[in-house]
Design an enzyme around this catalytic site. Sequence first.
Site, PDB file in Angstrom:
ATOM      1  N   SER A   1       0.832  -1.207   0.000  1.00 50.25           N
ATOM      2  CA  SER A   1       0.000   0.000   0.000  1.00 50.25           C
ATOM      3  C   SER A   1       0.863   1.251   0.000  1.00 50.25           C
ATOM      4  O   SER A   1       1.999   1.251   0.493  1.00 50.25           O
ATOM      5  CB  SER A   1      -0.903   0.020   1.235  1.00 50.25           C
ATOM      6  OG  SER A   1      -1.689  -1.143   1.299  1.00 50.25           O
TER       7      SER A   1
HETATM    8  N1  SAH Z   1      -0.649  -4.805   4.183  1.00 48.14           N
HETATM    9  C1  SAH Z   1       0.035  -4.738   2.916  1.00 48.14           C
HETATM   10  C2  SAH Z   1      -0.912  -4.597   1.761  1.00 48.14           C
HETATM   11  C3  SAH Z   1      -1.072  -5.897   1.082  1.00 48.14           C
HETATM   12  S1  SAH Z   1      -2.160  -5.866  -0.311  1.00 48.14           S
HETATM   13  C4  SAH Z   1       1.092  -3.661   2.972  1.00 48.14           C
HETATM   14  O1  SAH Z   1       1.779  -3.592   3.953  1.00 48.14           O
HETATM   15  O2  SAH Z   1       1.284  -2.933   2.035  1.00 48.14           O
HETATM   16  C5  SAH Z   1      -3.544  -6.718   0.359  1.00 48.14           C
HETATM   17  C6  SAH Z   1      -3.329  -8.168   0.673  1.00 48.14           C
HETATM   18  O3  SAH Z   1      -4.580  -8.678   1.130  1.00 48.14           O
HETATM   19  C7  SAH Z   1      -2.916  -9.059  -0.485  1.00 48.14           C
HETATM   20  O4  SAH Z   1      -1.692  -9.661  -0.206  1.00 48.14           O
HETATM   21  C8  SAH Z   1      -4.043 -10.069  -0.585  1.00 48.14           C
HETATM   22  O5  SAH Z   1      -3.610 -11.380  -0.917  1.00 48.14           O
HETATM   23  C9  SAH Z   1      -4.601 -10.045   0.822  1.00 48.14           C
HETATM   24  N2  SAH Z   1      -5.951 -10.554   0.987  1.00 48.14           N
HETATM   25  C10 SAH Z   1      -7.044 -10.394   0.196  1.00 48.14           C
HETATM   26  N3  SAH Z   1      -8.101 -11.061   0.704  1.00 48.14           N
HETATM   27  C11 SAH Z   1      -7.665 -11.649   1.863  1.00 48.14           C
HETATM   28  C12 SAH Z   1      -8.270 -12.486   2.839  1.00 48.14           C
HETATM   29  N4  SAH Z   1      -9.546 -12.881   2.752  1.00 48.14           N
HETATM   30  N5  SAH Z   1      -7.522 -12.894   3.883  1.00 48.14           N
HETATM   31  C13 SAH Z   1      -6.222 -12.536   4.009  1.00 48.14           C
HETATM   32  N6  SAH Z   1      -5.587 -11.773   3.110  1.00 48.14           N
HETATM   33  C14 SAH Z   1      -6.297 -11.319   2.039  1.00 48.14           C
END
Ligand code: SAH
Length: 296
Positions: free
Chosen positions: A143
């Site tokens: 993000s």
């Molecule tokens: N927190 C991260 C952002 C990751 S992007 C950062 O530090 O930048 C969002 C993530 O959510 C992705 O890796 C995706 O695989 C995950 N995601 C989507 N649906 C999910 C679910 N039901 N349970 C766990 N993770 C999920």
Amino acid sequence: MSQGQDPPKKRFPLTLDFVTGVADRKRSTAAPRLNSLQTATRNAAQNAPQPTNTPQVNTPRPSLVSSTQPKPSPIPQRPVNSPLVSDAVRKAMIQRLAQQGIKDTKVLAAMETVPRHMFIEPGLASQAYIDASLPIGYHQTISQPYIVARMIEVLRDGIEGKMSRVLEIGTGCGYQAAVLAQVADQVYSIERIRPLHEQARNNLRSLLIPNLRLHYGDGMLGLPQIGSFDGIILAAAGMEVPQALLDQMAIGGRLAAPVGNRHQELRLIRRIRRNEWTTETLERCHFVPLRPGTFG
Ligand code: SAH
């Protein structure tokens, strides 16, 4: 480390093994030297060949796809004087965040502490401190710094001390989880894509964050075995916030989540009584989709 496998007697602060999952696999390792985040950043800077600036494609890291054993940390290696790892570059990011409206000094301090360049591909590291989301593989992104800071700020809601127990849905590369661990006593983070869960472990290993626990599983179910959370952050957008997560909020707890499909908005939900939640819509945002089940 997956849901439902947590022995209830594990207590914070957790050892490195609980973050990396090594303890769960009953592997014995030499005790690591304890470094602060800042020291780990400096070490990464000091042991370091020239980074490449080749364009990155959003493809899986092959070494992680079939991984069953923990791999050595893939921390990007940088030259000592690289601006990519200099404190000045991160400080400039903090100034920008303040100009963008982030006021909570604890959040700004946390963002200054965590080395974002250590969570992304070396080829993209020159962009680590610009305000952009970047690919981390598997069609997912780290993000943008502003939204990480903003969500944590609204979650904290101006409280003086640390939050006690926080849950993040969507570990991705582990960056936001590392920032959360600076402002909360206990942080749990769930990722549904196994190779990303492993990648986050690798990224976090050298940072030795004792109060962060990673889980592989479907975050839409939360972690009911842990209890209630005074903060929950969703890093992926669903059409609504799963009821299981609302139920795992402590009374007085807060949840920050993007909601929507193409048009998304950031919502702040407060649980004010056992059966009563309030919702506030904050601003437009753009996140990857929240998906059910697990992958990999
Ligand atoms: N927190 C991260 C952002 C990751 S992007 C950062 O530090 O930048 C969002 C993530 O959510 C992705 O890796 C995706 O695989 C995950 N995601 C989507 N649906 C999910 C679910 N039901 N349970 C766990 N993770 C999920």
